[in-house]
Structures are given as C-alpha cells and as structure tokens.
Scaffold this active site. Structure first.
Site, PDB file in Angstrom:
ATOM      1  N   GLU A  99      78.883  53.863   4.070  1.00 40.17           N
ATOM      2  CA  GLU A  99      79.705  52.767   4.567  1.00 40.17           C
ATOM      3  C   GLU A  99      80.935  53.320   5.268  1.00 40.17           C
ATOM      4  OE1 GLU A  99      79.905  49.544   1.511  1.00 40.17           O
ATOM      5  OE2 GLU A  99      81.903  49.225   2.338  1.00 40.17           O
ATOM      6  N   ASP A 101      84.434  51.748   6.665  1.00 36.13           N
ATOM      7  CA  ASP A 101      85.127  50.466   6.530  1.00 36.13           C
ATOM      8  C   ASP A 101      86.468  50.363   7.228  1.00 36.13           C
ATOM      9  OD1 ASP A 101      83.286  49.624   4.653  1.00 36.13           O
ATOM     10  OD2 ASP A 101      84.486  50.259   2.935  1.00 36.13           O
ATOM     11  N   GLU A 103      89.343  47.345   6.846  1.00 34.98           N
ATOM     12  CA  GLU A 103      89.684  46.068   6.222  1.00 34.98           C
ATOM     13  C   GLU A 103      91.122  45.749   6.604  1.00 34.98           C
ATOM     14  OE1 GLU A 103      89.012  46.036   1.982  1.00 34.98           O
ATOM     15  OE2 GLU A 103      86.868  46.392   2.237  1.00 34.98           O
TER      16      GLU A 103
END
Ligand SMILES: *[C@@H]1O[C@H](CO)[C@@H](O)[C@H](O)[C@H]1NC(C)=O
Length: 287
Positions: A99, A101, A103
C-alpha cells in the site's frame, strides 16, 4: 457535406478523442460505496465524494496496475473539516497487502491540513511521514502524484517530491513489486484520531463535507489476466515510458530537501523513542 463541415467534423472528433485521453471518471473508476454520496459529474470530468453522519463514500480505479505514475487533482473539504479524512492511495488486496498512502487530515477553519503518508510492504506499514502544505489545499485543485516503479516510490505535490521510498531489497526491506495495485480514494469520519490526535470532533452541523477530484491520469502498466502491459493513456507523453525508470535528479532532490526541512512534521525515521532497538533499515539509506 461541404469541405468546411468535414473540417469541422474532424476537429470535433479529434477534440473529443483528446478529452478521452485526458481521463474520464466514467471510464476510469467505479464508485464503490457511499449510497449516492460519490458522484461523477460534468461528463466524467469531475468526481465528488461526500460525507455526512450516516456515511462517507469512496471509489477505486477499474484497472489494476503493476507499476504506475498516477496523478490526480484534488480540492479538499473546505471550512471546518476537523475530523474528516480524505484518502488517496494505491493498494493490492489483503492479506499482506502492499500500500502507498496519501491521507489528508482535516482541521478547523484556518488551521492547516496534515498530509499523512505511509508505505506498506507485505502487510507491514509503520512508515509514517507527515507534512504541512505550502498552500491552502481547499481553495483550488492541486496535483497529488504517486510514482511507483522498480527503483523507488515518490510522493509529489504539484510536481514537488515530498517523500521518496527507495527500493532497499538489498538491505532486506521488502519492496512492492509482486502484487498489482488499484487506486482508491475515500472520504470518511475519523474524529477518534485525525485532528489533534482525536481531541477535535467533527462538527456535523457543517455536513455534508465534500472533496472534489479531476484530471486523473495514469501512466501505468495495466495488469490483466496475470499479464502486465505498459502504455500511456496520456496524450502528451504517448511514446514515453520514462517514468518506469525515473529517479530523483539533483533538482528534485533539492526540492525534496526543501519540503523536508520546512514542511515535514513527523518522520518515523527520526523517531528513536518508537524504535529503541534501532531505526528500520531503510532509514539509513540516503535519499
Ligand atoms: C490542526 O491545527 C493545529 C493548530 O495549528 C495543528 O497543531 C495540527 O497539526 C493541525 N492538523 C491536524 C490534522 O490536527
């Protein structure tokens, strides 16, 4: 048909083809949850996600990628966005997922968003770096990019690299390269931790909260039936797969250091308290 109208027709055809190349959310993504709170608008050029008390919403790319350079323009939830989290990431399927990411943690009006980043390899993350931005991400659209190729992973904002995760397999650090990933994005409530560590709660009287997306572009190797085919869907770089071997040049490294010096607010690689047995091995690899 007159010569003139043939020309006009050709012009119309070519401009509609360009539009298709520029990315179209109807073709590129599926809205996967949120019961109508995610919407594709303007003939596929705009996508909005919204969040209210009952639910957030999210979408994912139709394609799976085996290495990619993805760009998306986002305009984050304006005003009092405390407690909201907008995610934008690449992920393989679990268990033991890889993953990459981004955010975006909302804040009270006038207080800065935090850009939170992480890299998971084989289900293991704990590689957080956090940043403030050098602009207000709720006023206009800005481009957030993830470059993922066999040499490195680079997170960029408006073309400025903010983080590099190098392939450190030779030091025993797993690198994402065996599992295809999709692009995902969501808007949801995380007021148990997002803003000032969960102390500031979501103000539901401001709902619905809305984040907007446009100009999704993937230079990517598309994964289909166990095979990867690398092509570009971008008109500007049709014959150009330079991204697949791209690494930071000296100008980009300078910019990365500028961001890290002025806007980085957390780096797991300097958190000695958290890793009393010693920092993770990738932290000693210079970038
Ligand atoms: C919100 O604003 C406060 C005060 O400026 C800051 O300490 C914090 O890092 C900001 N971001 C979040 C997500 O809490």
């Amino acid at each position: 048909m007159s010569n003139h109208s043939v020309k006009l027709l050709l012009l119309l055809l070519s401009s509609s083809m360009m539009a298709a190349f520029a990315g179209n959310f109807y073709q590129d993504v599926d809205i996967t949850w949120g019961d109508g709170r995610g919407k594709v608008l303007n003939n596929g050029k705009l996508l909005t996600l919204s969040l209210d008390k009952p639910s957030g919403s999210g979408f994912r790319s139709k394609n799976e990628y085996m290495f990619s350079k993805i760009d998306m323009q986002l305009k984050l939830v304006p005003g009092n966005s405390a407690g909201t989290v907008t995610t934008y990431y690449l992920s393989s399927t679990s268990p033991n997922q890889d993953e990459i990411d981004f955010e975006f943690l909302g804040n009270l009006s006038g207080d800065p968003y935090i850009v939170h980043t992480n890299v998971f390899t084989q289900g293991k993350g704990n590689r957080e770096q956090q940043f403030y931005l050098w602009f207000d991400p709720t006023k206009d659209f800005h481009t957030y990019s993830i470059l993922w190729n066999p040499q490195n992973i680079v997170f960029s904002v408006d073309g400025i690299p903010i983080r590099e995760f190098k392939n450190a397999e030779s030091s025993g650090v797993p690198f994402p390269k065996n599992k295809p990933m999709r692009v995902y994005s969501s808007l949801w409530n995380a007021d148990d931790w997002a803003t000032r560590g969960g102390r500031v709660k979501t103000d539901w009287s401001q709902a619905p909260f809305t984040a907007s997306y446009r100009n999704f572009n993937a230079n990517a190797c598309v994964w289909s039936s166990g095979k990867s085919s690398c092509a570009s869907n971008s008109s500007s770089s049709s014959s150009n797969a330079a991204w697949l071997s791209q690494e930071l040049d000296s100008t980009s490294q300078k910019r990365l250091r500028w961001v890290q010096k002025n806007y980085m607010i957390y780096n797991y690689c300097t958190d000695l308290k958290r890793f009393p047995q010693g920092l993770p091995p990738e932290c000693s690899i210079a970038s």
